[in-house]
Design a protein around this motif. Structure first.
Motif, PDB file in Angstrom:
ATOM      1  N   GLU A  19       0.830  -1.203   0.000  1.00 43.87           N
ATOM      2  CA  GLU A  19       0.000   0.000   0.000  1.00 43.87           C
ATOM      3  C   GLU A  19       0.872   1.263   0.000  1.00 43.87           C
ATOM      4  O   GLU A  19       0.568   2.244  -0.694  1.00 43.87           O
ATOM      5  N   TYR A  20       1.961   1.225   0.768  1.00 43.12           N
ATOM      6  CA  TYR A  20       2.866   2.382   0.825  1.00 43.12           C
ATOM      7  C   TYR A  20       3.472   2.648  -0.540  1.00 43.12           C
ATOM      8  O   TYR A  20       3.536   3.785  -1.010  1.00 43.12           O
ATOM      9  N   LYS A  21       3.936   1.580  -1.206  1.00 46.25           N
ATOM     10  CA  LYS A  21       4.575   1.738  -2.507  1.00 46.25           C
ATOM     11  C   LYS A  21       3.556   2.185  -3.558  1.00 46.25           C
ATOM     12  O   LYS A  21       3.879   2.989  -4.444  1.00 46.25           O
ATOM     13  N   LYS A  22       2.336   1.686  -3.464  1.00 48.69           N
ATOM     14  CA  LYS A  22       1.298   2.105  -4.408  1.00 48.69           C
ATOM     15  C   LYS A  22       1.065   3.614  -4.317  1.00 48.69           C
ATOM     16  O   LYS A  22       0.948   4.300  -5.340  1.00 48.69           O
ATOM     17  N   VAL A 121      -8.529   6.426 -16.667  1.00 49.31           N
ATOM     18  CA  VAL A 121      -7.090   6.509 -16.409  1.00 49.31           C
ATOM     19  C   VAL A 121      -6.346   6.389 -17.742  1.00 49.31           C
ATOM     20  O   VAL A 121      -6.562   5.443 -18.502  1.00 49.31           O
ATOM     21  N   GLU A 122      -5.484   7.362 -18.012  1.00 53.39           N
ATOM     22  CA  GLU A 122      -4.659   7.314 -19.210  1.00 53.39           C
ATOM     23  C   GLU A 122      -3.459   6.408 -18.946  1.00 53.39           C
ATOM     24  O   GLU A 122      -2.645   6.689 -18.069  1.00 53.39           O
ATOM     25  N   ILE A 123      -3.371   5.332 -19.697  1.00 56.10           N
ATOM     26  CA  ILE A 123      -2.236   4.413 -19.583  1.00 56.10           C
ATOM     27  C   ILE A 123      -1.247   4.771 -20.679  1.00 56.10           C
ATOM     28  O   ILE A 123      -1.534   4.622 -21.866  1.00 56.10           O
ATOM     29  N   ILE A 124      -0.087   5.275 -20.270  1.00 56.13           N
ATOM     30  CA  ILE A 124       0.922   5.743 -21.224  1.00 56.13           C
ATOM     31  C   ILE A 124       1.787   4.558 -21.639  1.00 56.13           C
ATOM     32  O   ILE A 124       2.490   3.971 -20.825  1.00 56.13           O
ATOM     33  N   VAL A 125       1.715   4.209 -22.907  1.00 56.08           N
ATOM     34  CA  VAL A 125       2.401   3.022 -23.416  1.00 56.08           C
ATOM     35  C   VAL A 125       3.807   3.356 -23.893  1.00 56.08           C
ATOM     36  O   VAL A 125       4.783   2.737 -23.496  1.00 56.08           O
ATOM     37  N   LEU A 207      -7.243  -8.021 -18.726  1.00 54.56           N
ATOM     38  CA  LEU A 207      -7.887  -6.723 -18.939  1.00 54.56           C
ATOM     39  C   LEU A 207      -8.799  -6.361 -17.768  1.00 54.56           C
ATOM     40  O   LEU A 207      -8.885  -5.188 -17.374  1.00 54.56           O
ATOM     41  N   GLU A 208      -9.468  -7.355 -17.202  1.00 55.20           N
ATOM     42  CA  GLU A 208     -10.295  -7.113 -16.015  1.00 55.20           C
ATOM     43  C   GLU A 208      -9.420  -6.665 -14.850  1.00 55.20           C
ATOM     44  O   GLU A 208      -9.783  -5.746 -14.097  1.00 55.20           O
ATOM     45  N   ASP A 209      -8.268  -7.321 -14.677  1.00 51.87           N
ATOM     46  CA  ASP A 209      -7.339  -6.933 -13.614  1.00 51.87           C
ATOM     47  C   ASP A 209      -6.839  -5.502 -13.817  1.00 51.87           C
ATOM     48  O   ASP A 209      -6.720  -4.732 -12.846  1.00 51.87           O
ATOM     49  N   ILE A 210      -6.535  -5.149 -15.056  1.00 56.68           N
ATOM     50  CA  ILE A 210      -6.047  -3.798 -15.360  1.00 56.68           C
ATOM     51  C   ILE A 210      -7.115  -2.763 -15.035  1.00 56.68           C
ATOM     52  O   ILE A 210      -6.810  -1.693 -14.485  1.00 56.68           O
ATOM     53  N   GLU A 211      -8.370  -3.093 -15.319  1.00 52.49           N
ATOM     54  CA  GLU A 211      -9.459  -2.169 -14.976  1.00 52.49           C
ATOM     55  C   GLU A 211      -9.549  -1.975 -13.468  1.00 52.49           C
ATOM     56  O   GLU A 211      -9.727  -0.850 -12.984  1.00 52.49           O
ATOM     57  N   MET A 212      -9.390  -3.050 -12.702  1.00 56.23           N
ATOM     58  CA  MET A 212      -9.428  -2.942 -11.248  1.00 56.23           C
ATOM     59  C   MET A 212      -8.254  -2.114 -10.731  1.00 56.23           C
ATOM     60  O   MET A 212      -8.407  -1.327  -9.786  1.00 56.23           O
ATOM     61  N   ILE A 213      -7.083  -2.277 -11.343  1.00 59.96           N
ATOM     62  CA  ILE A 213      -5.915  -1.478 -10.962  1.00 59.96           C
ATOM     63  C   ILE A 213      -6.190  -0.001 -11.213  1.00 59.96           C
ATOM     64  O   ILE A 213      -5.877   0.859 -10.375  1.00 59.96           O
ATOM     65  N   GLU A 216      -8.364   1.461  -8.617  1.00 56.62           N
ATOM     66  CA  GLU A 216      -7.607   1.665  -7.377  1.00 56.62           C
ATOM     67  C   GLU A 216      -6.729   2.918  -7.482  1.00 56.62           C
ATOM     68  O   GLU A 216      -6.598   3.678  -6.521  1.00 56.62           O
ATOM     69  N   ILE A 217      -6.149   3.146  -8.653  1.00 59.40           N
ATOM     70  CA  ILE A 217      -5.346   4.359  -8.872  1.00 59.40           C
ATOM     71  C   ILE A 217      -6.210   5.600  -8.689  1.00 59.40           C
ATOM     72  O   ILE A 217      -5.796   6.571  -8.044  1.00 59.40           O
ATOM     73  N   LYS A 218      -7.416   5.575  -9.229  1.00 64.01           N
ATOM     74  CA  LYS A 218      -8.338   6.713  -9.096  1.00 64.01           C
ATOM     75  C   LYS A 218      -8.685   6.954  -7.623  1.00 64.01           C
ATOM     76  O   LYS A 218      -8.830   8.102  -7.188  1.00 64.01           O
ATOM     77  N   LYS A 219      -8.796   5.885  -6.865  1.00 64.70           N
ATOM     78  CA  LYS A 219      -9.135   6.011  -5.451  1.00 64.70           C
ATOM     79  C   LYS A 219      -8.000   6.641  -4.666  1.00 64.70           C
ATOM     80  O   LYS A 219      -8.227   7.465  -3.753  1.00 64.70           O
ATOM     81  N   ILE A 220      -6.766   6.264  -4.988  1.00 67.76           N
ATOM     82  CA  ILE A 220      -5.589   6.777  -4.273  1.00 67.76           C
ATOM     83  C   ILE A 220      -5.237   8.196  -4.719  1.00 67.76           C
ATOM     84  O   ILE A 220      -4.736   8.998  -3.924  1.00 67.76           O
ATOM     85  N   TRP A 221      -5.516   8.535  -5.968  1.00 65.38           N
ATOM     86  CA  TRP A 221      -5.059   9.802  -6.588  1.00 65.38           C
ATOM     87  C   TRP A 221      -5.318  11.038  -5.726  1.00 65.38           C
ATOM     88  O   TRP A 221      -4.385  11.831  -5.491  1.00 65.38           O
TER      89      TRP A 221
END
Length: 224
Positions: A19-22, A121-125, A207-213, A216-221
């Protein structure tokens, strides 16, 4: 500009972090340094060139000699030199996948768009290479993302997040062209893991896992 964003390598790191690293990852993505110094730039450039030239290691050998001739003084530059040389030396021992050894391919010009969105979430490739491979005379598309991190090499699980994002990005970018993107041509090259991983043929679960990630990013942001 997207409100939420993350690079695919950082997304892969986020997937298995504490959680800290996230929170640290999201904070860095939210407020990146104004002056961003590219780490291992020469090593990545030479690895890209070697892959683009059917695994020809001459650019790698020249890059190693060029770095050995340098005498950096700052700790950052010293570390950059040492790790870059080791990365290139390790790449020399790696073998390109059989389908790149056995088929003709060419490197395509990178599109202006270097990202796609999942749940806002914009995923920069920022693919290192986009390739067109001719298999039995038929063209197929793929891409390469290089990961150089001595302290945090990716295992297969995290590499699949990278390759799946790479596939999804290419599939969206080239959708109107009618050209087919193959999962097995979407590669994560991780020199310190001694691995070249392709995207899984069954992408739905990843892809489902990526959506969940991304959720979670939006929640932490807003918290960092």
């Amino acid at each position: 500009m997207a409100e939420y964003k993350i690079s695919i390598n950082q997304l892969a790191s986020f997937s298995t972090s504490s959680e800290y690293k996230k929170r640290a990852i999201v904070k860095q993505q939210k407020t990146p340094p104004k002056v961003l110094v590219a780490r291992y730039g020469l090593a990545k450039a030479r690895i890209r060139k070697a892959i683009a030239n059917y695994g020809n290691i001459q650019p790698i050998l020249e890059g190693i000699e060029e770095l050995k001739s340098r005498t950096p003084e700052k700790p950052f530059d010293i570390n950059n030199k040492i790790v870059s040389i080791e990365a290139m030396e390790r790449f020399i021992k790696m073998k390109l996948p059989v389908f790149l050894q056995d088929n003709v391919y060419e490197v395509l010009k990178k599109p202006k768009i270097n990202s796609f969105h999942v749940s806002d979430v914009e995923i920069i490739v920022s693919a290192d290479l986009i390739i067109k491979v001719f298999i039995d005379g038929q063209p197929f598309l793929g891409g390469v993302k290089i990961h150089i991190s001595k302290g945090d090499p990716f295992d297969t699980h995290r590499s699949k997040y990278v390759t799946t994002c790479l596939y999804q990005y290419l599939d969206l970018i080239f959708e109107s062209s009618g050209e087919i993107v193959l999962p097995e041509l979407c590669l994560s090259v991780d020199v310190f893991a001694d691995s070249i991983t392709s995207a899984p043929k069954k992408l739905e679960k990843v892809l489902e896992d990526i959506e969940m990630i991304c959720l979670e990013i939006k929640k932490i942001w807003p918290l960092v």
